[in-house]
Each structure stands twice: as C-alpha cells, then as structure tokens.
Design a protein around this motif. Structure first.
Motif, PDB file in Angstrom:
ATOM      1  N   VAL A 189      60.558 -93.069  78.662  1.00  0.00           N
ATOM      2  CA  VAL A 189      60.910 -91.924  77.828  1.00  0.00           C
ATOM      3  C   VAL A 189      62.343 -92.071  77.337  1.00  0.00           C
ATOM      4  O   VAL A 189      63.146 -92.809  77.915  1.00  0.00           O
ATOM      5  CB  VAL A 189      60.783 -90.594  78.607  1.00  0.00           C
ATOM      6  CG1 VAL A 189      59.347 -90.335  79.025  1.00  0.00           C
ATOM      7  CG2 VAL A 189      61.705 -90.589  79.828  1.00  0.00           C
ATOM      8  N   GLU A 190      62.632 -91.358  76.256  1.00  0.00           N
ATOM      9  CA  GLU A 190      63.997 -91.244  75.755  1.00  0.00           C
ATOM     10  C   GLU A 190      64.495 -89.832  76.021  1.00  0.00           C
ATOM     11  O   GLU A 190      63.764 -88.864  75.802  1.00  0.00           O
ATOM     12  CB  GLU A 190      64.034 -91.542  74.258  1.00  0.00           C
ATOM     13  CG  GLU A 190      65.429 -91.448  73.658  1.00  0.00           C
ATOM     14  CD  GLU A 190      65.436 -91.715  72.168  1.00  0.00           C
ATOM     15  OE1 GLU A 190      66.508 -91.544  71.542  1.00  0.00           O
ATOM     16  OE2 GLU A 190      64.374 -92.074  71.621  1.00  0.00           O
ATOM     17  N   VAL A 191      65.720 -89.714  76.519  1.00  0.00           N
ATOM     18  CA  VAL A 191      66.296 -88.406  76.825  1.00  0.00           C
ATOM     19  C   VAL A 191      66.906 -87.839  75.550  1.00  0.00           C
ATOM     20  O   VAL A 191      67.925 -88.328  75.060  1.00  0.00           O
ATOM     21  CB  VAL A 191      67.353 -88.515  77.936  1.00  0.00           C
ATOM     22  CG1 VAL A 191      67.918 -87.124  78.253  1.00  0.00           C
ATOM     23  CG2 VAL A 191      66.759 -89.145  79.183  1.00  0.00           C
ATOM     24  N   ILE A 192      66.277 -86.792  75.010  1.00  0.00           N
ATOM     25  CA  ILE A 192      66.757 -86.180  73.768  1.00  0.00           C
ATOM     26  C   ILE A 192      67.920 -85.241  74.042  1.00  0.00           C
ATOM     27  O   ILE A 192      68.932 -85.263  73.337  1.00  0.00           O
ATOM     28  CB  ILE A 192      65.621 -85.422  73.051  1.00  0.00           C
ATOM     29  CG1 ILE A 192      64.438 -86.361  72.798  1.00  0.00           C
ATOM     30  CG2 ILE A 192      66.119 -84.825  71.748  1.00  0.00           C
ATOM     31  CD1 ILE A 192      64.775 -87.568  71.956  1.00  0.00           C
ATOM     32  N   SER A 193      67.795 -84.400  75.065  1.00  0.00           N
ATOM     33  CA  SER A 193      68.880 -83.469  75.401  1.00  0.00           C
ATOM     34  C   SER A 193      68.846 -83.159  76.888  1.00  0.00           C
ATOM     35  O   SER A 193      67.822 -83.301  77.553  1.00  0.00           O
ATOM     36  CB  SER A 193      68.757 -82.173  74.594  1.00  0.00           C
ATOM     37  OG  SER A 193      67.594 -81.452  74.963  1.00  0.00           O
ATOM     38  N   VAL A 194      70.009 -82.738  77.401  1.00  0.00           N
ATOM     39  CA  VAL A 194      70.160 -82.354  78.807  1.00  0.00           C
ATOM     40  C   VAL A 194      70.818 -80.983  78.857  1.00  0.00           C
ATOM     41  O   VAL A 194      71.805 -80.742  78.146  1.00  0.00           O
ATOM     42  CB  VAL A 194      71.028 -83.386  79.572  1.00  0.00           C
ATOM     43  CG1 VAL A 194      71.191 -82.956  81.034  1.00  0.00           C
ATOM     44  CG2 VAL A 194      70.424 -84.778  79.482  1.00  0.00           C
ATOM     45  N   LEU A 224      65.528 -81.067  80.967  1.00  0.00           N
ATOM     46  CA  LEU A 224      65.450 -82.258  80.133  1.00  0.00           C
ATOM     47  C   LEU A 224      64.446 -82.078  79.003  1.00  0.00           C
ATOM     48  O   LEU A 224      63.362 -81.512  79.202  1.00  0.00           O
ATOM     49  CB  LEU A 224      65.024 -83.474  80.964  1.00  0.00           C
ATOM     50  CG  LEU A 224      65.935 -83.903  82.121  1.00  0.00           C
ATOM     51  CD1 LEU A 224      65.246 -84.986  82.934  1.00  0.00           C
ATOM     52  CD2 LEU A 224      67.268 -84.394  81.595  1.00  0.00           C
ATOM     53  N   GLN A 225      64.822 -82.555  77.833  1.00  0.00           N
ATOM     54  CA  GLN A 225      63.884 -82.708  76.723  1.00  0.00           C
ATOM     55  C   GLN A 225      63.660 -84.200  76.550  1.00  0.00           C
ATOM     56  O   GLN A 225      64.581 -84.949  76.239  1.00  0.00           O
ATOM     57  CB  GLN A 225      64.446 -82.105  75.434  1.00  0.00           C
ATOM     58  CG  GLN A 225      63.505 -82.249  74.246  1.00  0.00           C
ATOM     59  CD  GLN A 225      64.134 -81.791  72.932  1.00  0.00           C
ATOM     60  OE1 GLN A 225      65.299 -81.428  72.897  1.00  0.00           O
ATOM     61  NE2 GLN A 225      63.365 -81.832  71.856  1.00  0.00           N
ATOM     62  N   THR A 254      53.722 -81.854  75.035  1.00  0.00           N
ATOM     63  CA  THR A 254      53.011 -82.072  73.780  1.00  0.00           C
ATOM     64  C   THR A 254      52.900 -83.581  73.566  1.00  0.00           C
ATOM     65  O   THR A 254      53.321 -84.374  74.410  1.00  0.00           O
ATOM     66  CB  THR A 254      53.758 -81.442  72.588  1.00  0.00           C
ATOM     67  OG1 THR A 254      55.011 -82.125  72.396  1.00  0.00           O
ATOM     68  CG2 THR A 254      54.027 -79.966  72.835  1.00  0.00           C
ATOM     69  N   LYS A 255      52.333 -83.948  72.434  1.00  0.00           N
ATOM     70  CA  LYS A 255      52.163 -85.371  72.132  1.00  0.00           C
ATOM     71  C   LYS A 255      53.498 -86.087  72.047  1.00  0.00           C
ATOM     72  O   LYS A 255      53.626 -87.234  72.486  1.00  0.00           O
ATOM     73  CB  LYS A 255      51.398 -85.524  70.816  1.00  0.00           C
ATOM     74  CG  LYS A 255      51.177 -86.965  70.403  1.00  0.00           C
ATOM     75  CD  LYS A 255      50.441 -87.051  69.085  1.00  0.00           C
ATOM     76  CE  LYS A 255      50.244 -88.503  68.646  1.00  0.00           C
ATOM     77  NZ  LYS A 255      49.538 -88.606  67.351  1.00  0.00           N
ATOM     78  N   ASP A 256      54.509 -85.395  71.525  1.00  0.00           N
ATOM     79  CA  ASP A 256      55.797 -86.053  71.260  1.00  0.00           C
ATOM     80  C   ASP A 256      56.941 -85.531  72.115  1.00  0.00           C
ATOM     81  O   ASP A 256      58.082 -85.965  71.928  1.00  0.00           O
ATOM     82  CB  ASP A 256      56.179 -85.884  69.784  1.00  0.00           C
ATOM     83  CG  ASP A 256      55.131 -86.464  68.846  1.00  0.00           C
ATOM     84  OD1 ASP A 256      54.636 -87.557  69.141  1.00  0.00           O
ATOM     85  OD2 ASP A 256      54.808 -85.803  67.845  1.00  0.00           O
ATOM     86  N   GLU A 257      56.664 -84.608  73.040  1.00  0.00           N
ATOM     87  CA  GLU A 257      57.773 -83.983  73.757  1.00  0.00           C
ATOM     88  C   GLU A 257      57.330 -83.504  75.128  1.00  0.00           C
ATOM     89  O   GLU A 257      56.203 -83.051  75.318  1.00  0.00           O
ATOM     90  CB  GLU A 257      58.302 -82.808  72.929  1.00  0.00           C
ATOM     91  CG  GLU A 257      59.481 -82.080  73.539  1.00  0.00           C
ATOM     92  CD  GLU A 257      59.871 -80.859  72.732  1.00  0.00           C
ATOM     93  OE1 GLU A 257      60.960 -80.862  72.160  1.00  0.00           O
ATOM     94  OE2 GLU A 257      59.058 -79.908  72.682  1.00  0.00           O
ATOM     95  N   VAL A 258      58.250 -83.624  76.087  1.00  0.00           N
ATOM     96  CA  VAL A 258      58.057 -83.061  77.424  1.00  0.00           C
ATOM     97  C   VAL A 258      59.319 -82.293  77.788  1.00  0.00           C
ATOM     98  O   VAL A 258      60.426 -82.824  77.697  1.00  0.00           O
ATOM     99  CB  VAL A 258      57.793 -84.157  78.477  1.00  0.00           C
ATOM    100  CG1 VAL A 258      57.716 -83.550  79.871  1.00  0.00           C
ATOM    101  CG2 VAL A 258      56.509 -84.916  78.166  1.00  0.00           C
ATOM    102  N   ILE A 259      59.151 -81.037  78.155  1.00  0.00           N
ATOM    103  CA  ILE A 259      60.258 -80.218  78.645  1.00  0.00           C
ATOM    104  C   ILE A 259      60.068 -80.049  80.141  1.00  0.00           C
ATOM    105  O   ILE A 259      59.029 -79.554  80.594  1.00  0.00           O
ATOM    106  CB  ILE A 259      60.290 -78.833  77.965  1.00  0.00           C
ATOM    107  CG1 ILE A 259      60.346 -78.978  76.439  1.00  0.00           C
ATOM    108  CG2 ILE A 259      61.479 -78.027  78.476  1.00  0.00           C
ATOM    109  CD1 ILE A 259      61.578 -79.662  75.928  1.00  0.00           C
TER     110      ILE A 259
END
Length: 356
Positions: A305-310, A328-329, A272-277
């Motif tokens: 990118v910033e790693v939001i969650s693993v 990765l999020q 999406t615009k703000d997120e990559v899974i």
C-alpha cells in the motif's frame, strides 16, 4: 525452403562447428544463468509459458527470475521437447513457467537471489518505462544471443592532431569501460574533421571527439543539419571527463530501500476499491505520508500500500512515532480486505544515481 538454401544452412552450421572445435569454444555453465526470451504465450492451466535460450550459467527449477518488467519463480522447467528437467546449462533451449506476466520477445532473463530483488528490478524497469521489448525480427535475434544484455555502447569517432594523442585518447577511453558501459570507437584518424566523419556519425548516431583539430565551416554546418554532436577539446583529461559524464548518464540508478517503521492495525473503518481508512499503533520507528508499506498477515505478505495521509488526534501529521496511535489513509496496489491485527512494515524507496 529450396535445396540450395538448405545446403547453404548446412554449410554454415558445419563451419560454425569446425571453428568451435578449432578455437575450443565452450559455454560457461557455472554461476547464475542469463538467457533470452524466444517466445512467450499464455497457456490455460500453466499461465505464462516461456521458451528461452540459456546463454551462460546454470538455470535451476525454483530460481527467482526477472525479464524486462516482469518477474517470478520457476514452477516448471523442461527441455525443448517438453521433458521435465531440474536444471539447464549454457546454449540450452528451455521452456519454463512461473512469470507473473508475459515477458516480451527479446527480453533478457536473469536469475536473482530473492523474490524481493526480482520484484525491485522489474518495478525499476517499469518506472523507467523500459519494457525490454526490442524492435527486431527473428533474424536479428542471432545478433543478440552472443551479446551481453547489460552492455550499453556509445559509438564515437575520434580525430586528433597527432598519432600519439589519438592512441592516448583511445586507450584512456577503454579504461572507462565496465561490465555495463563502453565507448565504441567506430572511426578515428589524424587531422581535421571531414564531411565523411560527419556522415559516418549521422548514420551510426555517434559522437565526434575532436582533440586539437579544427572544423571547417561547411563541415560544422553539415553537422548542425544532421544533428551530429562535435565535442572539441585541447586538454585530454577534459575530453575524458566529458566521456565519463556521457557514460554516467546511462548508468541504471541503484534502488535504495530504507525501512521506516512498523504498525499493527487496531481497527478498519472503511474499505473501497481504491482506499482503506484504518487506525493502529506504531510499534517500531515511525510512520509518515508518502511512504509505502507491506501488509503482512500471519507472516505472509498479502499486498503493498501507499500511505496517502497520516492523522494523530484528528489532525494531519507529518510523522507519528513508536508508541503512538494514528489514523491512516492507504491506497492498496490491488483490492484486498485489510483486517484488524494485520501488520504494516513501512519503507521508502528511492533511486540513487551511480557514478563510474
């Protein structure tokens, strides 16, 4: 402009040239260039077009540069008349393109060794909300042209009990100076602090250092009203320690970058615009939430990118190590299509407070 004003300007220029000849003043055209932004605007087909004055050093076409919160690489370089040039020395007005964004009037331009260094300096300026924009008129620019942008001055007034102590303190404060910071003694004297000292400090936003002298009640009340800091000491090294702390607080933090690991993307599940899974295999080091990463495709960086969650095996993970698969999020800095086979290089960036 009146004839009288023109004559006054010509007389001033003649005097400047005469003094330059007598004193044999010469600009330093060696080393990396530093200059100041005179004007900047967007021009169709060229992007950010910047007029600048080189203070010292030598500026070359293709140099990596930074000014305030923006950076870039010089694409075109020309003289004041628009004629293309390959380099420019001290006291030279130039026009250049290559900045990613418009710098501000009064921003200092400096040359860096690489795009990475230039980007880090610009990002550091943004994180400290330092834009480099100065609240000044064009007439104020004359005062900046001959002043090093990196030097920050702390104005101080020194009062001591005897001349020997006063001289010792003043000389010792000079030893704390470096290329970035210095204590600027705007007033000094032997004897107690007076109302005049406080009034001078209030006007110039200076600190007052008092060594083995007293402060009368009326003077202290005046200082409290005008929010003037009076720092009283009976031991010289304690006074110097305080001055050192004041200067240290003004030091620009060092940006330290630590490499964490690498990963190759094996699948992208949502963009999406703000997120990559996505998911991938850690090929070196480790991956952890909160880190940042450069996204590489065919050796070219396409975004960060910033790693939001693993996640590992559908469970949140604090760390995933080499040889393991993980999900990765990611939060990209800009909208971009991340593809299978792209590589991520993870790192952490932190500010480290410097000391004198």
């Amino acid at each position: 402009v009146s004839a009288k004003t023109k004559q006054g300007i010509n007389d001033l220029l003649d005097m400047v040239l005469l003094m330059a000849d007598i004193e044999e003043l010469k600009g330093d055209s060696e080393g990396s260039a530093e200059g100041i932004v005179i004007e900047a605007h967007q021009e169709q087909g060229k992007g950010a077009l910047v007029s600048a004055l080189i203070e010292h050093g030598r500026l070359h076409k293709s140099d990596y540069i930074v000014a305030g919160t923006t950076y870039g690489r010089i694409r075109t370089l020309s003289d004041w008349a628009g004629n293309p040039i390959d380099e420019a020395g001290s006291s030279t007005p130039v026009r250049l393109t290559g900045f990613k964004e418009l710098p501000q009037f009064g921003d200092y331009i400096s040359v860096t060794s690489s795009e990475k260094v230039a980007r880090e300096r610009a990002e550091n300026a943004k994180s400290r909300k330092v834009t480099g924009k100065l609240n000044m008129t064009s007439s104020d620019l004359l005062g900046l042209i001959n002043k090093n942008a990196q030097v920050q001055e702390v104005p101080v007034i020194i009062k001591a009990d005897v001349q020997g102590s006063l001289t010792s303190i003043t000389d010792s404060l000079r030893l704390l100076e470096n290329e970035e910071l210095r204590m600027h003694v705007i007033g000094s004297g032997v004897g107690n602090i007076t109302e005049s000292d406080v009034q001078m400090a209030a006007t110039s936003k200076a600190l007052i250092y008092a060594f083995n002298v007293s402060t009368q009640t009326n003077v202290r009340k005046l200082a409290e009203r005008d929010k003037v800091s009076i720092r009283e000491f009976e031991v010289i090294y304690e006074l110097l320690d305080d001055a050192k702390e004041v200067l240290t607080a003004l030091l620009t933090p060092e940006i330290k970058e630590t490499e964490l690991g690498k990963l190759i993307i094996r699948g992208v599940f949502r963009t999406t615009k703000d997120e990559v899974i996505c998911g991938g295999e850690v090929t070196k080091g480790k991956v952890e939430p909160g880190s940042k990463a450069r996204v590489l495709r065919d050796k070219e960086q396409i975004t960060e990118v910033e790693v939001i969650s693993v996640k590992r095996q559908q469970q949140e993970a604090k760390e995933v190590f080499e040889g393991e698969m993980c999900g990765l999020q990611l939060k990209p800095l800009k909208k971009v299509i991340i593809e299978e086979g792209d590589r991520l290089e993870f790192y952490k960036r932190e500010e480290v407070q410097r000391t004198l």
